[in-house]
Design an enzyme around this catalytic site. Structure first.
Site, PDB file in Angstrom:
ATOM      1  N   ASN A  61       1.746  -0.595  -3.070  1.00 59.33           N
ATOM      2  CA  ASN A  61       2.461   0.193  -1.928  1.00 59.33           C
ATOM      3  C   ASN A  61       3.132  -1.075  -1.239  1.00 59.33           C
ATOM      4  O   ASN A  61       2.444  -1.697  -0.674  1.00 59.33           O
ATOM      5  CB  ASN A  61       1.799   1.283  -1.274  1.00 59.33           C
ATOM      6  CG  ASN A  61       0.357   0.889  -0.827  1.00 59.33           C
ATOM      7  OD1 ASN A  61      -0.270  -0.124  -1.027  1.00 59.33           O
ATOM      8  ND2 ASN A  61       0.042   1.509   0.415  1.00 59.33           N
ATOM      9  N   GLU A  63       4.991  -0.919   2.583  1.00 55.02           N
ATOM     10  CA  GLU A  63       5.586   0.266   3.516  1.00 55.02           C
ATOM     11  C   GLU A  63       6.450  -0.470   4.497  1.00 55.02           C
ATOM     12  O   GLU A  63       6.895  -1.582   4.327  1.00 55.02           O
ATOM     13  CB  GLU A  63       4.076   0.490   4.484  1.00 55.02           C
ATOM     14  CG  GLU A  63       2.923   1.327   3.596  1.00 55.02           C
ATOM     15  CD  GLU A  63       1.815   1.880   4.340  1.00 55.02           C
ATOM     16  OE1 GLU A  63       1.904   1.355   5.591  1.00 55.02           O
ATOM     17  OE2 GLU A  63       1.046   2.321   3.872  1.00 55.02           O
ATOM     18  N   CYS A  72       5.625   3.674  -2.939  1.00 51.34           N
ATOM     19  CA  CYS A  72       4.281   3.709  -3.246  1.00 51.34           C
ATOM     20  C   CYS A  72       4.076   2.782  -4.485  1.00 51.34           C
ATOM     21  O   CYS A  72       5.085   2.391  -5.268  1.00 51.34           O
ATOM     22  CB  CYS A  72       4.063   5.153  -4.121  1.00 51.34           C
ATOM     23  SG  CYS A  72       3.877   6.551  -2.805  1.00 51.34           S
ATOM     24  N   GLU A  74       2.959   2.937  -7.581  1.00 50.90           N
ATOM     25  CA  GLU A  74       3.071   3.318  -8.831  1.00 50.90           C
ATOM     26  C   GLU A  74       4.386   3.229  -9.226  1.00 50.90           C
ATOM     27  O   GLU A  74       5.018   2.739 -10.277  1.00 50.90           O
ATOM     28  CB  GLU A  74       2.907   4.980  -8.980  1.00 50.90           C
ATOM     29  CG  GLU A  74       1.528   5.657  -8.894  1.00 50.90           C
ATOM     30  CD  GLU A  74       1.046   5.909  -7.634  1.00 50.90           C
ATOM     31  OE1 GLU A  74       1.333   5.061  -6.647  1.00 50.90           O
ATOM     32  OE2 GLU A  74       0.208   6.617  -7.322  1.00 50.90           O
ATOM     33  N   CYS A 110       1.680  10.887  -5.942  1.00 49.10           N
ATOM     34  CA  CYS A 110       2.413  11.819  -5.157  1.00 49.10           C
ATOM     35  C   CYS A 110       3.311  12.571  -6.002  1.00 49.10           C
ATOM     36  O   CYS A 110       3.956  12.044  -7.134  1.00 49.10           O
ATOM     37  CB  CYS A 110       2.895  11.070  -4.050  1.00 49.10           C
ATOM     38  SG  CYS A 110       4.499  10.235  -4.356  1.00 49.10           S
ATOM     39  N   CYS A 113       6.339  10.239  -7.249  1.00 46.97           N
ATOM     40  CA  CYS A 113       5.756   9.439  -8.327  1.00 46.97           C
ATOM     41  C   CYS A 113       5.497   9.910  -9.667  1.00 46.97           C
ATOM     42  O   CYS A 113       5.815   9.507 -10.649  1.00 46.97           O
ATOM     43  CB  CYS A 113       4.350   8.531  -7.826  1.00 46.97           C
ATOM     44  SG  CYS A 113       4.791   7.228  -6.663  1.00 46.97           S
TER      45      CYS A 113
END
Ligand code: THU
Length: 158
Positions: A61, A63, A72, A74, A110, A113
């Site tokens: 991830n 940010e 993210c 993934e 999430c 994703c």
């Protein structure tokens, strides 16, 4: 009125029971948490995509101070794989997370994703196994589609 029951089969496997050929992708996901850039959440996620030819492509991830601009693990891993090896199917995706320098229990992707996982699976027309890696066990979905029932996909645009 008609009622449809949707079923998802998920397996939970002790790390010790995991087939040997799946260990490298699981280890790569955990290792990828170390490359995470998560100064805001301090929640470090790693993802590793196993390609059909055995190549493993990772992501973590990333940010941003403008929170929604981050991404993210993934999606970083799958976009990385799609960019570097556009013609090689992704056959498995492992996900792991760490906080305070220690691996945490398995986490689940999430919604955004899941949509990207689905696209990776449909793009190559091959099931993509999803491995949610915990400290003692791994939750396994045989295909990304099982994580997103009633999904929107390429077929809806035809
Ligand atoms: N995150 C992921 O990278 N993958 C997930 O499956 C869940 C959440 C990231 C996004 C954000 O950087 C941090 O974890 C906290 O939500």
């Amino acid at each position: 009125m008609k009622e449809i029951k949707l079923e998802t089969k998920i397996r939970i496997c002790l790390l010790a029971e995991l087939p040997e050929e799946e260990l490298p992708v699981v280890e790569a996901a955990l290792k990828a948490t170390e490359q995470s850039y998560a100064p805001y959440s301090k929640f470090h996620v790693g993802a590793a995509a196993l390609l059909e030819d055995g190549t493993i492509v990772t992501g973590s991830n990333q940010e941003n101070a403008a929170y929604p601009s981050g991404l993210c693990a993934e999606r970083v891993a799958l976009f990385h794989a799609g960019h570097r090896y556009p013609d090689v199917p992704v056959v498995a995706l492992a996900i792991a997370a760490a906080a305070n320098g220690r691996q945490v229990g398995s986490i689940s992707p999430c919604g955004a994703c899941r949509q990207v996982l689905l696209e990776a699976e449909q793009r190559y027309g091959k099931p993509m196994k999803v491995l949610l890696c915990g400290t003692e066990e791994v939750i396994i979905a045989e295909r990304a589609e099982s994580l997103l029932p009633l999904c929107f996909g390429a077929k809806d645009l035809e």
